[in-house]
Design a protein around this motif. Structure first.
Motif, PDB file in Angstrom:
ATOM      1  N   PRO A 103     -49.830  13.210 138.726  1.00  0.00           N
ATOM      2  CA  PRO A 103     -50.278  14.419 139.408  1.00  0.00           C
ATOM      3  C   PRO A 103     -49.198  15.490 139.433  1.00  0.00           C
ATOM      4  N   ALA A 104     -49.613  16.724 139.657  1.00  0.00           N
ATOM      5  CA  ALA A 104     -48.701  17.859 139.579  1.00  0.00           C
ATOM      6  C   ALA A 104     -47.604  17.816 140.626  1.00  0.00           C
ATOM      7  N   ASP A 105     -47.837  17.122 141.747  1.00  0.00           N
ATOM      8  CA  ASP A 105     -46.788  17.062 142.766  1.00  0.00           C
ATOM      9  C   ASP A 105     -45.707  16.036 142.416  1.00  0.00           C
ATOM     10  N   GLU A 106     -45.942  15.204 141.391  1.00  0.00           N
ATOM     11  CA  GLU A 106     -44.950  14.241 140.928  1.00  0.00           C
ATOM     12  C   GLU A 106     -44.177  14.754 139.719  1.00  0.00           C
ATOM     13  N   MET A 107     -44.892  15.362 138.792  1.00  0.00           N
ATOM     14  CA  MET A 107     -44.283  15.731 137.516  1.00  0.00           C
ATOM     15  C   MET A 107     -44.926  16.995 136.965  1.00  0.00           C
ATOM     16  N   THR A 108     -44.090  17.862 136.415  1.00  0.00           N
ATOM     17  CA  THR A 108     -44.558  19.072 135.752  1.00  0.00           C
ATOM     18  C   THR A 108     -44.182  19.006 134.279  1.00  0.00           C
ATOM     19  N   ILE A 147     -35.773  26.129 117.644  1.00  0.00           N
ATOM     20  CA  ILE A 147     -36.437  25.715 118.876  1.00  0.00           C
ATOM     21  C   ILE A 147     -37.814  26.375 118.943  1.00  0.00           C
ATOM     22  N   ASP A 148     -38.850  25.549 119.008  1.00  0.00           N
ATOM     23  CA  ASP A 148     -40.216  26.082 118.998  1.00  0.00           C
ATOM     24  C   ASP A 148     -41.184  24.993 119.425  1.00  0.00           C
ATOM     25  N   GLU A 149     -42.021  25.309 120.389  1.00  0.00           N
ATOM     26  CA  GLU A 149     -43.086  24.407 120.835  1.00  0.00           C
ATOM     27  C   GLU A 149     -42.551  23.065 121.336  1.00  0.00           C
ATOM     28  N   GLY A 150     -41.383  23.103 122.001  1.00  0.00           N
ATOM     29  CA  GLY A 150     -40.892  21.944 122.718  1.00  0.00           C
ATOM     30  C   GLY A 150     -41.400  21.963 124.144  1.00  0.00           C
ATOM     31  N   VAL A 151     -41.034  20.948 124.932  1.00  0.00           N
ATOM     32  CA  VAL A 151     -41.531  20.879 126.307  1.00  0.00           C
ATOM     33  C   VAL A 151     -40.382  20.730 127.291  1.00  0.00           C
ATOM     34  N   PHE A 152     -40.680  21.142 128.522  1.00  0.00           N
ATOM     35  CA  PHE A 152     -39.810  20.937 129.673  1.00  0.00           C
ATOM     36  C   PHE A 152     -40.544  20.012 130.638  1.00  0.00           C
ATOM     37  N   VAL A 153     -39.860  18.942 131.053  1.00  0.00           N
ATOM     38  CA  VAL A 153     -40.443  17.989 132.000  1.00  0.00           C
ATOM     39  C   VAL A 153     -39.604  18.001 133.268  1.00  0.00           C
ATOM     40  N   HIS A 154     -40.256  18.179 134.406  1.00  0.00           N
ATOM     41  CA  HIS A 154     -39.573  18.160 135.709  1.00  0.00           C
ATOM     42  C   HIS A 154     -40.164  17.023 136.547  1.00  0.00           C
ATOM     43  N   VAL A 155     -39.327  16.011 136.821  1.00  0.00           N
ATOM     44  CA  VAL A 155     -39.718  14.973 137.767  1.00  0.00           C
ATOM     45  C   VAL A 155     -39.292  15.465 139.149  1.00  0.00           C
ATOM     46  N   TYR A 187     -35.657  17.362 133.390  1.00  0.00           N
ATOM     47  CA  TYR A 187     -34.892  17.538 134.622  1.00  0.00           C
ATOM     48  C   TYR A 187     -35.387  16.520 135.645  1.00  0.00           C
ATOM     49  N   VAL A 188     -34.495  15.577 135.978  1.00  0.00           N
ATOM     50  CA  VAL A 188     -34.830  14.519 136.928  1.00  0.00           C
ATOM     51  C   VAL A 188     -34.212  14.910 138.269  1.00  0.00           C
ATOM     52  N   ASP A 189     -35.048  15.319 139.191  1.00  0.00           N
ATOM     53  CA  ASP A 189     -34.578  15.905 140.444  1.00  0.00           C
ATOM     54  C   ASP A 189     -34.024  14.842 141.391  1.00  0.00           C
ATOM     55  N   GLU A 190     -33.518  15.278 142.526  1.00  0.00           N
ATOM     56  CA  GLU A 190     -32.862  14.396 143.487  1.00  0.00           C
ATOM     57  C   GLU A 190     -33.779  13.260 143.951  1.00  0.00           C
ATOM     58  N   ASN A 191     -33.181  12.063 144.010  1.00  0.00           N
ATOM     59  CA  ASN A 191     -33.859  10.880 144.562  1.00  0.00           C
ATOM     60  C   ASN A 191     -35.187  10.571 143.885  1.00  0.00           C
ATOM     61  N   SER A 192     -35.273  10.872 142.606  1.00  0.00           N
ATOM     62  CA  SER A 192     -36.493  10.578 141.847  1.00  0.00           C
ATOM     63  C   SER A 192     -36.173   9.552 140.767  1.00  0.00           C
ATOM     64  N   LYS A 193     -37.203   9.169 140.019  1.00  0.00           N
ATOM     65  CA  LYS A 193     -37.032   8.129 139.000  1.00  0.00           C
ATOM     66  C   LYS A 193     -37.811   8.509 137.748  1.00  0.00           C
ATOM     67  N   ALA A 222     -30.817  10.050 141.630  1.00  0.00           N
ATOM     68  CA  ALA A 222     -31.889   9.787 140.665  1.00  0.00           C
ATOM     69  C   ALA A 222     -31.576   8.541 139.839  1.00  0.00           C
ATOM     70  N   PHE A 223     -32.631   7.964 139.285  1.00  0.00           N
ATOM     71  CA  PHE A 223     -32.546   6.717 138.514  1.00  0.00           C
ATOM     72  C   PHE A 223     -33.312   6.925 137.216  1.00  0.00           C
ATOM     73  N   VAL A 224     -32.640   6.697 136.072  1.00  0.00           N
ATOM     74  CA  VAL A 224     -33.255   6.948 134.765  1.00  0.00           C
ATOM     75  C   VAL A 224     -33.180   5.698 133.900  1.00  0.00           C
ATOM     76  N   GLU A 225     -34.314   5.333 133.294  1.00  0.00           N
ATOM     77  CA  GLU A 225     -34.366   4.320 132.240  1.00  0.00           C
ATOM     78  C   GLU A 225     -34.850   5.015 130.973  1.00  0.00           C
ATOM     79  N   TYR A 226     -34.070   4.887 129.905  1.00  0.00           N
ATOM     80  CA  TYR A 226     -34.397   5.546 128.645  1.00  0.00           C
ATOM     81  C   TYR A 226     -34.357   4.518 127.515  1.00  0.00           C
TER      82      TYR A 226
END
Length: 432
Positions: A103-108, A147-155, A187-193, A222-226
């Protein structure tokens, strides 16, 4: 030889279509770097074991494709029905094939253009293309120039999305050679995963070259698994840069698995820019045929009390080549740093090659750092033990190699992805 006229014409067309804004400025700056530096050669220290000049002898195309949902179905990873799927075809984001469940309140999820011209303008101006401060070669600059038609993800802050992100990079080489240059910022915001898995596939028999840059910013708590899984065909080539900056005290866990491809170069940069950052890097490259896999890692400790652990393992058979270059930097202010690095390799053929170069650059005096590398062969005593119990030699070798890779695969935390990779490895080892 590289066709500068072709790239210049493509660049000018892209700039004419999108002449204004911060992204156009980054393109111009990057193209100037590309013109100035050209392609890396064997004389370039970071590229002394890997030549990419042959990748530029073809005339590539970056345009239309015929990839449909049926093509994607054959490539989907297990658990996809519960994942956010971001699909890139020939380097460009394909919204029709993608599916965002969170949902939009979790991820953009926005295009880079919409993000930099909207609410996230300041954030993108600060972080987009920060990888260029560490990687200054012409291949990286070429990605920035297009750079063209890439995406930005905000957790979003304080959110732990129930759905991981699966990123599919598909090159449609069914009619012509393809050059794909995806560029994304997360962009993985504060205290997110965030849990992110990337995979790659080339369709058809034409050559492909995926020149990817993924930049990630990790905030406080924040906590990231890649996870990066490379199991493409022999005529598929990749140069991939993953640049992760930990701007707040955070935890990052990465696993890179390389099983197939032509020339594969992975740049993985971790910038520990907050006190108490922790990061873990694991890698497995299992090579056959003429595959050339080059893993370059950088851990830059900029603040005190940071911890990093790095373990890469390689297996080279036939005429394949494996390269590992791991660099740990400890800046003067990074006191109390603990940083450890290990690279272990097995050669299965007299024609296989391993080049390994662990590096420490320490400018602080109160640290604990170590590095080491090994290159060897399968244990003949262990083989004899298994064969004495009725196991044929080829199956005994598979069992030993699976055991050798097990501690890397165990670092893949999602069980569905781990089982998927285990199956890929077994199939790869079992091919006669």
């Amino acid at each position: 030889m590289i066709d500068l006229t072709y790239f210049k014409a493509q660049f000018e067309t892209l700039q004419q279509d999108n002449p204004d804004g911060e992204i156009a400025s980054i393109r111009k700056e990057s193209f100037d770097v590309f013109n100035k530096t050209g392609l890396p050669t064997y004389k370039t220290e970071d590229w002394k074991y890997t030549s990419v000049s042959s990748l530029f002898e073809l005339v590539y195309h970056q345009g239309k494709h015929t990839v449909g949902i049926a093509d994607l179905e054959a490539l989907r990873m297990p658990g996809h029905h519960k994942a956010n799927e971001l699909v890139f075809v020939n380097g460009r984001f394909d919204a029709a094939l993608s599916n965002v469940l969170s949902p939009a309140d979790e991820m953009t999820v926005l295009s880079l253009k919409d993000a930099i011209n909207g609410t996230y303008s300041d954030l993108l101006r600060k972080h987009l293309n920060q990888s260029s401060t560490y990687i200054k070669d012409g291949v990286h600059a070429l990605n920035g120039a297009f750079i063209d038609e890439g995406v930005f993800v905000h957790v979003h802050k304080g959110k732990i999305p129930q759905h991981p992100i699966y990123v599919y990079h598909i090159m449609d080489g069914r009619t012509q050679p393809i050059l794909a240059q995806p560029r994304n910022l997360i962009y993985v915001d504060e205290n997110s995963k965030l849990q992110l898995t990337e995979t790659y596939a080339t369709l058809g028999t034409s050559d492909s070259f995926c020149n990817e840059v993924l930049e990630m910013v990790v905030e406080q708590g924040a906590f990231v698994e890649y996870y990066k899984i490379q199991n493409d065909v022999a005529h598929a080539n990749q140069v991939g840069t993953t640049h992760i900056t930990q701007v707040g005290r955070s935890y990052v866990h990465t696993v890179t698995v390389t099983l197939g491809g032509g020339i594969v170069r992975n740049n993985l940069n971790l910038i520990l820019d907050a006190e108490g950052d922790e990061t873990h890097l694991y890698g497995l490259y299992l090579l056959k045929g003429k595959t050339h896999a080059d893993n370059h890692t950088l851990i830059d400790n900029k603040q005190p009390n940071c911890f990093s652990n790095q373990l890469y393992k390689g297996i080279s058979d036939d005429s394949s080549t494996g390269v590992f270059n791991g660099r740990i930097m400890v800046q003067p202010d990074a006191q109390k740093t603990n940083s450890f690095q290990s690279n272990k390799n097995i050669l299965l053929s007299d024609n296989a090659t391993i080049n390994t170069k662990p590096q420490l650059e320490i400018f602080a005096d109160d640290v604990k750092c170590s590095h080491g590398c090994t290159v060897g062969q399968l244990d003949e005593e262990a083989l004899f033990y298994l064969r004495a119990r009725g196991i044929p030699r080829d199956k005994a070798e598979v069992l030993l190699l699976q055991a050798y890779a097990a501690d890397i695969i165990a670092q893949i935390k999602p069980m569905a992805i781990r089982a998927y990779v285990e199956k890929l490895i077994y199939d790869h080892l079992s091919i006669v």
